[in-house]
Design an enzyme around this catalytic site. Structure first.
Site, PDB file in Angstrom:
ATOM      1  N   ASP A   1       0.783  -1.242   0.000  1.00  7.47           N
ATOM      2  CA  ASP A   1       0.000   0.000   0.000  1.00  7.47           C
ATOM      3  C   ASP A   1       0.813   1.290   0.000  1.00  7.47           C
ATOM      4  OD1 ASP A   1      -2.342   1.496  -0.018  1.00  7.47           O
ATOM      5  OD2 ASP A   1      -2.425   1.595   2.143  1.00  7.47           O
TER       6      ASP A   1
ATOM      7  N   CYS B   1     -23.216  -5.248 -16.256  1.00  6.47           N
ATOM      8  CA  CYS B   1     -23.584  -4.822 -14.899  1.00  6.47           C
ATOM      9  C   CYS B   1     -22.998  -3.442 -14.592  1.00  6.47           C
ATOM     10  CB  CYS B   1     -23.082  -5.834 -13.878  1.00  6.47           C
ATOM     11  SG  CYS B   1     -23.420  -5.377 -12.160  1.00  6.47           S
TER      12      CYS B   1
ATOM     13  N   CYS C   1     -15.070  10.964  -4.393  1.00  8.21           N
ATOM     14  CA  CYS C   1     -15.181   9.671  -3.704  1.00  8.21           C
ATOM     15  C   CYS C   1     -15.229   9.884  -2.190  1.00  8.21           C
ATOM     16  CB  CYS C   1     -13.979   8.796  -4.075  1.00  8.21           C
ATOM     17  SG  CYS C   1     -13.910   7.224  -3.181  1.00  8.21           S
TER      18      CYS C   1
ATOM     19  N   CYS D   1     -16.104   4.345   2.526  1.00 10.75           N
ATOM     20  CA  CYS D   1     -17.405   4.016   1.938  1.00 10.75           C
ATOM     21  C   CYS D   1     -17.283   2.653   1.260  1.00 10.75           C
ATOM     22  CB  CYS D   1     -17.795   5.080   0.922  1.00 10.75           C
ATOM     23  SG  CYS D   1     -19.378   4.773   0.072  1.00 10.75           S
TER      24      CYS D   1
ATOM     25  N   CYS E   1     -21.555  -5.345  -5.468  1.00 11.91           N
ATOM     26  CA  CYS E   1     -21.042  -6.179  -6.564  1.00 11.91           C
ATOM     27  C   CYS E   1     -21.615  -7.598  -6.471  1.00 11.91           C
ATOM     28  CB  CYS E   1     -19.512  -6.232  -6.508  1.00 11.91           C
ATOM     29  SG  CYS E   1     -18.788  -7.303  -7.785  1.00 11.91           S
TER      30      CYS E   1
END
Length: 372
Positions: free
Chosen positions: A134, A196, A219, A246, A253
């Site tokens: 990360d 989708c 976002c 969030c 999904c």
């Protein structure tokens, strides 16, 4: 030892260390990453994340960061939730914390396992390597896609057949030539997402200008975590009671129906006090209290001021005039961003109090919830 045998033993060792997914890609397996990153940065879609631009050259490819690398071992650790991530949407007096941050700090957990796997690999094969999770200039998602762990969905996050949208990613760069796994997706059409658009439709702030493109400036995860200044006025109501991150685009999904919480690393079991924290408690935090509540959590890095800013906005969205006394105190907070957020929340609640709809925060005010 043959490469195939080493790969077999590597996978077994990775799973023993708590990883749910492991794959290998060649160091040059993501040639379009640098170009896509450059276009994203030129659009300004990274917002205040200036380190993305500062490290763009090294981030663009593994070899740009470390020329000796030949293979990238991509690993995923599951944090699949055992409950509906959207369950608190209708509870405005509780703050919503993203699933990934309800347990132990993934930086510590994943890096510890990566280092253990790296030591094992050096002992077995005698190579040079580097481990990343990360914080380094590494594009983990395209590399994980190239290694066969899954594919980047229309929300830009990795989607796995077995773990849905719930994988923490890490990478080991090595001088070994370990071959490569098969790509999980059609590089042109992302066939596994098909037609989708659930993730795009679910975004409260319209942060996806197009499929497979994210504008971080809209976002909620970026706004509540990375962004240090005032949150744009036009986005505040859409934030609702989300006070750290969030999950909406991930949670909806359809591939998550295959995600098994039993594959979750036990370090990421949710802490009771982080499952549904009361806004009243969050608004009362000082620096010492913040450090105590969020010790060992990834949330600790945002500090007290950003958390209270977020909680003030959630309080303004709650419709609960019982928060007014504390918001009045916060409206003169030493931190100007906190003070501005509290003043906005006060105006919103006071305007709503003029309407027939209103409710108070009585003696039964919710406190830290004690069950996960």
């Amino acid at each position: 030892m043959t490469t195939s045998k080493l790969r077999e033993r590597l996978e077994a060792e990775a799973r023993a260390l708590g990883f749910a997914a492991v794959g290998v890609a060649r160091a040059d397996a993501t040639p379009k990453t640098a170009e896509r990153l450059r276009a994203w940065l030129e659009d300004g879609a990274h917002g205040d994340m200036i380190w993305m631009a500062e490290t763009a050259e090294r981030r663009g490819s593994p070899a740009a960061l470390w020329p000796e690398v030949r293979s990238v071992i991509s690993l995923g650790m599951s944090y699949a939730p055992g409950r509906d991530p959207l369950a608190l949407a209708g509870e405005p007096d509780h703050g919503r914390i993203s699933v990934y941050a309800q347990g132990a700090d993934y930086h510590d957990t994943v890096k510890k396992a990566l280092k253990a796997l790296a030591r094992w690999l050096v002992a077995e094969a005698g190579c040079e390597l580097k481990v990343f999770v990360d914080t380094a200039p590494v594009m983990e998602k395209p590399l994980a896609e190239a290694a066969g762990l899954g594919w980047q969905g229309k929300h830009t996050n990795l989607v796995s057949r077995k773990d849905g949208s719930w994988l923490f990613l890490g990478a080991i760069y090595t001088t070994l030539d370990l071959g490569a796994d098969t790509l999980e997706e059609d590089s042109q059409h992302r066939v596994h997402c098909g037609s989708c658009t659930a993730c795009l439709d679910a975004c409260p702030t319209g942060a996806f200008p197009a499929p497979f493109r994210l504008d971080a400036r809209r976002c909620i995860s970026y706004l509540t975590i990375e962004h240090k200044g005032p949150i744009p006025l036009e986005l505040r109501e859409a934030i609702g009671n989300r006070i750290y991150g969030c999950d909406d685009c991930l949670a909806v999904c359809p591939w998550n129906r295959f995600a098994d919480a039993a594959r979750r690393n036990q370090a990421f079991l949710p802490r009771a006090e982080l499952v549904a924290p009361a806004l009243a408690d969050l608004l009362a935090l000082d620096d010492a209290g913040f450090r105590q509540v969020f010790a060992g959590s990834p949330i600790k890095r945002i500090g007290r001021d950003r958390m209270v800013r977020n909680a003030a906005i959630a309080a303004g969205n709650s419709g609960n005039s019982g928060y007014v006394p504390r918001l009045q105190e916060l409206s003169v907070d030493p931190d100007p961003v906190v003070a501005e957020a509290a003043s906005w929340a006060l105006r919103k609640l006071e305007n709503e109090a003029l309407s027939p709809v209103g409710r108070g925060l009585g003696e039964g005010a919710p406190r830290w919830r004690e069950s996960a």
